[in-house]
Design a protein around this motif. Structure first.
Motif, mmCIF file in Angstrom:
data_model
loop_
_atom_site.group_PDB
_atom_site.id
_atom_site.type_symbol
_atom_site.label_atom_id
_atom_site.label_comp_id
_atom_site.label_asym_id
_atom_site.label_seq_id
_atom_site.Cartn_x
_atom_site.Cartn_y
_atom_site.Cartn_z
ATOM 1 N N LEU A 57 0.824 -1.211 0.000
ATOM 2 C CA LEU A 57 0.000 0.000 0.000
ATOM 3 C C LEU A 57 0.858 1.260 0.000
ATOM 4 O O LEU A 57 0.550 2.232 -0.693
ATOM 5 C CB LEU A 57 -0.926 -0.005 1.222
ATOM 6 C CG LEU A 57 -2.062 -1.023 1.199
ATOM 7 C CD1 LEU A 57 -2.850 -0.965 2.499
ATOM 8 C CD2 LEU A 57 -2.997 -0.759 0.017
ATOM 9 N N TYR A 58 1.956 1.255 0.774
ATOM 10 C CA TYR A 58 2.846 2.418 0.793
ATOM 11 C C TYR A 58 3.494 2.627 -0.573
ATOM 12 O O TYR A 58 3.639 3.755 -1.036
ATOM 13 C CB TYR A 58 3.926 2.243 1.867
ATOM 14 C CG TYR A 58 3.411 2.369 3.273
ATOM 15 C CD1 TYR A 58 2.500 3.360 3.615
ATOM 16 C CD2 TYR A 58 3.841 1.502 4.283
ATOM 17 C CE1 TYR A 58 2.027 3.472 4.910
ATOM 18 C CE2 TYR A 58 3.376 1.611 5.578
ATOM 19 C CZ TYR A 58 2.463 2.598 5.882
ATOM 20 O OH TYR A 58 1.997 2.717 7.171
ATOM 21 N N TYR A 104 2.240 1.755 -3.458
ATOM 22 C CA TYR A 104 1.206 2.274 -4.356
ATOM 23 C C TYR A 104 0.950 3.750 -4.095
ATOM 24 O O TYR A 104 0.824 4.552 -5.033
ATOM 25 C CB TYR A 104 -0.085 1.472 -4.164
ATOM 26 C CG TYR A 104 -1.254 2.021 -4.937
ATOM 27 C CD1 TYR A 104 -1.373 1.795 -6.304
ATOM 28 C CD2 TYR A 104 -2.228 2.785 -4.300
ATOM 29 C CE1 TYR A 104 -2.438 2.306 -7.019
ATOM 30 C CE2 TYR A 104 -3.301 3.310 -5.012
ATOM 31 C CZ TYR A 104 -3.393 3.071 -6.373
ATOM 32 O OH TYR A 104 -4.443 3.590 -7.077
ATOM 33 N N ASP A 105 0.893 4.128 -2.818
ATOM 34 C CA ASP A 105 0.678 5.526 -2.479
ATOM 35 C C ASP A 105 1.841 6.398 -2.960
ATOM 36 O O ASP A 105 1.642 7.508 -3.478
ATOM 37 C CB ASP A 105 0.515 5.668 -0.957
ATOM 38 C CG ASP A 105 0.278 7.102 -0.521
ATOM 39 O OD1 ASP A 105 -0.804 7.636 -0.798
ATOM 40 O OD2 ASP A 105 1.189 7.694 0.093
ATOM 41 N N LYS A 106 3.058 5.888 -2.810
ATOM 42 C CA LYS A 106 4.227 6.633 -3.275
ATOM 43 C C LYS A 106 4.198 6.828 -4.782
ATOM 44 O O LYS A 106 4.483 7.920 -5.295
ATOM 45 C CB LYS A 106 5.499 5.889 -2.860
ATOM 46 C CG LYS A 106 6.789 6.587 -3.254
ATOM 47 C CD LYS A 106 7.997 5.784 -2.808
ATOM 48 C CE LYS A 106 9.303 6.463 -3.227
ATOM 49 N NZ LYS A 106 10.487 5.675 -2.795
ATOM 50 N N ARG A 129 1.465 9.405 -5.646
ATOM 51 C CA ARG A 129 1.905 10.774 -5.374
ATOM 52 C C ARG A 129 2.940 11.236 -6.400
ATOM 53 O O ARG A 129 2.938 12.400 -6.822
ATOM 54 C CB ARG A 129 2.499 10.857 -3.966
ATOM 55 C CG ARG A 129 1.481 10.707 -2.852
ATOM 56 C CD ARG A 129 2.147 10.721 -1.493
ATOM 57 N NE ARG A 129 1.189 10.528 -0.422
ATOM 58 C CZ ARG A 129 0.503 11.507 0.167
ATOM 59 N NH1 ARG A 129 0.695 12.760 -0.235
ATOM 60 N NH2 ARG A 129 -0.355 11.259 1.130
#
Length: 327
Positions: A98-99, A101-103, A106
């Motif tokens: 998830l991190y 994907y979020d990175k 962004r």
């Protein structure tokens, strides 16, 4: 009959072989144990952020968990091992995904915003300047219609060429490539070149543009000193070039009666300073336009300061300063 037999065997072994009987925790302590390893998995995911590093750390910690449970078992304590390992691995691996994907999301948003900003800067210092000139002709010029129409036609043709030039540039070089600067008339500058050379090209090209106040300039003073660019990236250099271009465009549009123009980029007392000074009437407006906001943001990125103020008895100074030291 088997269960009582096993129970009797455990009792006999505990007496004869000094083998410890198995003890268990209360339900509250078992849930606390499982939750603690789950929170540890979350912490690992937040700290590592890299899939490979996370995989190694999760493997080491899971092995340590199994070893701890084995040691507790030899001491006679039975603790939940399977739920603890599962919650550790799931939290650690899934949250890392998830991190990541979020990175990535962004990063795509920032890249998209950077493309929008660069495209707008190119349009703002080119076609929008021509469009402002057209609007000024329509609103404030009391010319007869037979004289106004040829002027409008000429400016609109120039506006059409500028827009098509931007389209051709973007087709040739995707906006994600940030090593070039488009100035119009198919002039593309390489931002890998020394900054003082790029600024001189921006200065020369902009003064060749057809702005009414440029026609009255009789004295031009320019100084572009070589700068230490080790701590500057292409975005900083692009911003400085756009700053110089728009400041000169403002002189050409608003500095009525200007006769002297001084442009310099020098180093003094630990600061670099890029300044544009004219002796025209200028405009007295405290409204912050889009360009002013961009230059304030650029000054913040460079850990410097932006200044634009009127001079006495007449004239305007537009100045951007940033420290020589690393920012």
């Amino acid at each position: 009959m088997k269960i009582p037999a096993y129970a009797v065997s455990q009792i006999i072994s505990a007496v004869l072989d000094a083998r410890p009987l198995l003890n268990t925790w209360d339900n509250a302590w078992e849930y606390t144990w499982i939750f603690a390893w789950g929170f540890l998995g979350i912490a690992i995911a937040r700290i590592t952020k890299s899939f490979l590093t996370n995989l190694v750390v999760i493997g080491v910690v899971s092995s340590s968990l199994v070893l701890i449970c084995y040691l507790l078992l030899t001491w006679g304590w039975w603790v939940p091992i399977v739920p603890a390992v599962l919650v550790l691995v799931i939290n650690g691996m899934e949250l890392t995904a998830l991190y990541q994907y979020d990175k990535a999301l962004r990063s795509r948003i920032q890249a998209r915003q950077a493309i929008i900003e660069r495209t707008f800067e190119t349009i703002h210092n080119g076609p929008l300047q021509s469009l402002a000139k057209v609007l000024k002709l329509v609103r404030y010029q009391d010319l007869p219609m037979q004289e106004l129409l040829p002027e409008l036609e000429k400016e609109l043709e120039k506006l059409d060429r500028e827009l098509r030039g931007i389209y051709d540039f973007l087709q040739r070089e995707p906006p994600t490539e940030d090593s070039s600067l488009y100035l119009g008339n198919h002039l593309v500058l390489n931002l890998q070149d020394p900054l003082h050379e790029i600024l001189y090209q921006v200065y020369t090209h902009t003064l060749e543009r057809d702005f009414p106040c440029f026609r009255t300039i009789k004295l031009k003073i320019r100084t572009f000193e070589p700068l230490d660019e080790q701590c500057m990236n292409t975005e900083h250099k692009r911003g400085l070039c756009r700053f110089l271009e728009e400041a000169l465009c403002n002189v050409g549009k608003h500095a009525t009666g200007v006769t002297c123009l001084e442009v310099s980029c020098t180093a003094s007392q630990g600061w670099y300073t890029l300044s544009i000074i004219d002796d025209g009437l200028g405009i007295n407006s405290f409204r912050e336009g889009r360009g002013t906001q961009q230059f304030i943001n650029l000054a913040q990125q460079l850990k410097g300061k932006f200044l634009r103020s009127p001079l006495s008895p007449k004239g305007t100074i537009c100045e951007l300063s940033w420290p020589v030291t690393k920012f």
